[in-house]
Design a protein around this motif. Structure first.
Motif: not given
Lengths: 336, 531
Positions: A162-163, A200
């Motif tokens: 996700w990051t 992010r």
């Protein structure tokens, strides 16, 4: 008010002198000087060592070096980095925006999550939520930052994807540092992907750095709220038939905020200390990483100048908090 | 009509958003730290060399992945019979990089070579004192006393006269400090009063040119289209500065970078299992050893030194201390170095034989000695304290009582070089890939002086004659024979217990092609591609 400001500001001077003195002498107590550190196994001829030490002024008596350093600071000059030969102030100015961006986001996360969590925990004292907030915040406060950071990286970056793992922006984006604050610079750049990438990249480090302040703020808010909620004027407010939201949000929280603001101010020191570890793990190009490197390389001017600048910042923030506290609570302002 | 126009506009917008931009092939390298600057002459760390080497070329280059040299900016050279005069013929048509600060008006020539060496050598050169330069490597390789003169014969011929014959001179020129700077750029900077920019805004003739450097964040390069060695297959090279080894590995796994240096030994097992990652490895250009001071009793007796060699179980120690990232050393030079003598017979672990030799030397009940352990982690010894403790236990089995001693690192080196120890752990990482840099520098008689690098203070005439002779002849095959003989003498005389060479691992993603581990510990991306 003026007397209050002056008396608080006057206290900065001895602290400033103390920091200068300590940073100067402590680093010199560490064995090895900048030349010996870079020599390695091959050693160095004594005459060459003497020559290099002379060129750097390291052969002068310590008090003499200290005196020269103080004179230099009074002229507004923090000197050149021994390693990169760049002015210390310039390096600080280049790297500080990254630390500022990270710290501001961290403290925002801490306030936005910590304040409501503390308030709700106090209102629902003894509930499952209260116990959870207290338990989680104690864990957050006690966790070693580097371990917590690696854990989050493993979960969110490596396993879930996700990051990003580290850095401030993807390598494909070439954003010119105008303000040095990546969120703003990337927003100004033509590429909308750059801003998304910057956001992010910021999430995990800000969360990690904000963890301790979050825990402190949540606990502090809870205890301050509990104290205030027991006061007579709260009972009166309730008796008047005010809604629970108004009682808690207006009457209780405003009064409970006074100690919380102080704690938030004090967290600035914690943030800058935590930034050293967070920045190293997340490859965040701020002043924390810069200072650690200067210790390893015995880059005296960077360490001294860097510590002085960071200390100055912490002092200024504390001064601002004192003044704000005085504004919030007139009893303090008048020394009562 | 309006709807039609809006629809068309929307279509164009969607098409624009969906069209993938032509993605340039960029290789991302997760480097371990920030460079000091981009001046290979003034740099002192491998991190900085990695960042400056892609920009420059040298007269002589190392064959990528080897310790042998090959012509670079010098097409060829001749050496006079007495080994004192080197005449270099320079390559024609080599272009300088054009940057925001500099537009070259001429190709590379002899003036650039002269400027590069005079900057480091002559204190009256206007660039000598720029960047706080100490020219550590130029000095460490003995250049100030080795060079007698460097002269331009014509635009493409340079004559170097040495004060003594020294064949490793050619390998020295392939080291980072031999990177050739532009004299024209330097003159322009000097005129503009910006001499200090020379190491910050570099101009070279190498395969990549610097685009941008942000301290502690990123170093960005683009390929230099006019590079004399041909254009690279990748378009760009990015160093993403990532100091933590675990994070580097996480980035490699996530595909955020394609090459990483210095993995954690603890991560190696997982890396081997990872289908997306290759794990090339080879022995490092280093040696970790136990020095025995032959000027102190009882180590003046060869039998005692041999006994110590038999008494220590090196395999177990290396396995425990290096955890798979080290290999037992047999010779004082690593196997990747030319002239490595694989015929040498090593001392096996044999405590009985050790006791026998000790008894023959007059120490049937052993003796007491000190055993120094370095206070720091080095590539050739990641945990000297643990190693010393294991050795202490092995020595106790043959009756030797060893007391472990340690000092602060600077002090440790100084005292060892002064010869204060009896036994001490130490090591070496090679500078130029030449066997002389190990055998002569660490074991020659002239280095056995107080303060010299021969910390065993061992001076063996037969050995010394071989390495001194090998230094003075230029034929590599002939030199190799002499070094092979020297290694046999070394093993027999046993001034050290050779312990380990580290194994260098460099994890890369599978899409990286033609990557090679560089013995000198550098990370070089010339010729590296992406699938």
């Amino acid at each position: 008010m003026l007397r209050f400001v002056v008396s608080r500001a006057a206290m900065v001077i001895p602290t400033f002198l103390g920091v200068t003195f300590l940073s100067f002498f402590l680093i010199r107590l560490v064995p090895g000087d900048p030349i010996e550190v870079r020599v390695g196994e091959r050693g160095i001829a004594p005459e060459r060592l003497a020559l290099l030490r002379h060129e750097m002024g390291l052969d002068q008596p310590l008090w003499h070096q200290f005196y020269a350093y103080i004179v230099q600071i009074l002229h507004g000059n923090l000197g050149l980095s021994i390693v990169t030969q760049t002015p210390v102030l310039h390096e600080f100015a280049t790297l500080f925006p990254a630390t500022l961006e990270l710290s501001v986001c961290a403290i925002l996360i801490a306030i936005v999550l910590g304040l409501p969590a503390g308030v709700i925990a106090a209102v629902r004292r003894g509930s499952l939520f209260d116990h959870s907030v207290m338990g989680v915040s104690l864990a957050g406060y006690s966790m070693p930052i580097f371990w917590w950071a690696l854990l989050l990286i493993l979960l969110f970056s490596v396993n879930l994807g996700w990051t990003p793992v580290s850095g401030r922006i993807d390598a494909i984006y070439d954003v010119d540092p105008v303000t040095g604050l990546m969120l703003i610079d990337s927003l100004w750049s033509d590429d909308p992907g750059a801003f998304r990438s910057a956001v992010r990249h910021l999430i995990l480090p800000a969360l990690v750095l904000g963890t301790i302040p979050l825990a402190v703020i949540a606990r502090m808010t809870r205890s301050a709220m509990l104290e205030v909620l027991g006061e007579d004027y709260i009972r009166t407010a309730r008796a008047k038939g005010l809604s629970s939201f108004r009682v808690v949000g207006l009457h209780a929280l405003r009064n409970a905020l006074i100690p919380v603001v102080t704690v938030i101010g004090l967290q600035v020191g914690t943030l800058l200390g935590g930034a050293i570890l967070t920045e190293t793990i997340f490859s965040w190009p701020g002043i924390g990483k810069w200072l650690i490197e200067s210790i390893n390389r015995r880059d005296y001017p960077v360490l001294q100048g860097g510590v002085l600048l960071v200390a100055t910042l912490v002092m200024l923030v504390n001064l601002a908090v004192d003044l704000l506290y005085g504004a919030l609570n007139p009893r303090i302002r008048h020394g009562r | 009509m309006m709807i039609g126009l809006r629809g068309a506009a929307l279509g164009v917008a969607i098409a624009t958003l969906c069209a993938a931009p032509a993605i340039a092939k960029t290789l991302v390298y997760c480097s371990e730290g920030s460079p000091e600057n981009f001046g290979p002459q003034v740099n002192t760390t491998g991190t900085s060399f990695d960042a400056s080497m892609p920009i420059y070329s040298r007269l002589v280059e190392f064959v990528r992945g080897k310790t042998e040299t090959t012509p670079g900016l010098a097409e060829s050279w001749t050496v006079s019979d007495d080994g004192l005069i080197y005449t270099f013929k320079l390559r024609h048509g080599v272009k300088w990089q054009t940057t925001a600060a500099f537009k070259p008006t001429r190709d590379f020539n002899a003036d650039d070579v002269i400027f590069t060496f005079e900057r480091q050598w002559k204190s009256d050169n206007p660039f000598h004192n720029i960047s706080g330069a100490a020219y550590d490597y130029f000095n460490d390789m003995g250049m100030p006393t080795l060079l007698k003169s460097i002269d331009k014969v014509d635009d493409y011929t340079v004559k170097v006269v040495l004060t003594r014959p020294e064949s490793p001179f050619i390998a020295d020129l392939a080291m980072p400090f031999g990177s050739i700077l532009s004299a024209e750029y330097a003159a322009q900077l000097l005129k503009a009063g910006a001499a200090d920019r020379i190491d910050q805004d570099p101009v070279g003739t190498g395969p990549f040119q610097l685009v941008k450097y942000e301290k502690d964040a990123i170093v960005r390069y683009k390929t230099f289209a006019d590079y004399y060695g041909g254009k690279q297959t990748i378009d760009g090279l990015v160093f993403v500065i990532t100091p933590d080894a675990s994070v580097r590995y996480a980035k490699l796994k996530a595909g955020e970078c394609q090459v990483m240096p210095y993995p954690n030994p603890a991560d190696l097992a997982a890396m081997k299992q990872d289908a997306a990652i290759d794990l090339p490895h080879q022995e490092g250009l280093n040696i970790g050893y136990l020095s025995m001071n032959v000027t102190k009793k009882p180590f003046d007796d060869k039998r005692v030194r041999q006994a110590i060699n038999y008494a220590i179980d090196r395999k177990t120690i290396v396995d425990a201390v290096f955890q798979g990232s080290g290999t037992v050393a047999k010779n004082p030079i690593p196997p990747i170095m030319w002239s490595y003598n694989n015929q040498v017979t090593d001392y096996p672990y044999d405590p009985a034989k050790a006791k026998e030799l000790l008894a023959a030397a007059g120490y049937p009940n052993g003796f007491e000695t000190d055993l120094w352990a370095m206070p720091v982690q080095r590539p050739y010894n990641p945990n000297a304290r643990r190693m010393a403790e294991m050795m202490q236990a092995d020595l106790a089995k043959v009756g030797i009582t060893a007391k472990i001693v340690s000092y602060e690192w600077g002090e440790y080196r100084k005292r060892m070089q002064a010869g204060e120890h009896q036994m001490a752990l130490f090591g070496w990482t090679g500078d130029n890939g030449d066997p002389d840099n190990f055998l002569h520098v660490l074991l020659g008689c002239d280095a056995a002086r107080v303060g010299g690098n021969n910390v065993s203070k061992w001076c063996d005439k037969a050995f010394d004659d071989l390495v001194v002779k090998a230094e003075q002849i230029s034929d590599q095959a002939e030199r190799a024979k002499l070094y092979e003989q020297a290694q046999v003498i070394f093993k027999e005389e046993a001034p050290w217990v050779t312990i380990a060479h580290s194994i260098v691992y460099e994890p890369i993603r599978k899409e990286v092609t033609n990557y090679k581990i560089i013995p000198l510990g550098l990370h070089i991306f010339e010729g590296v591609g992406l699938k």
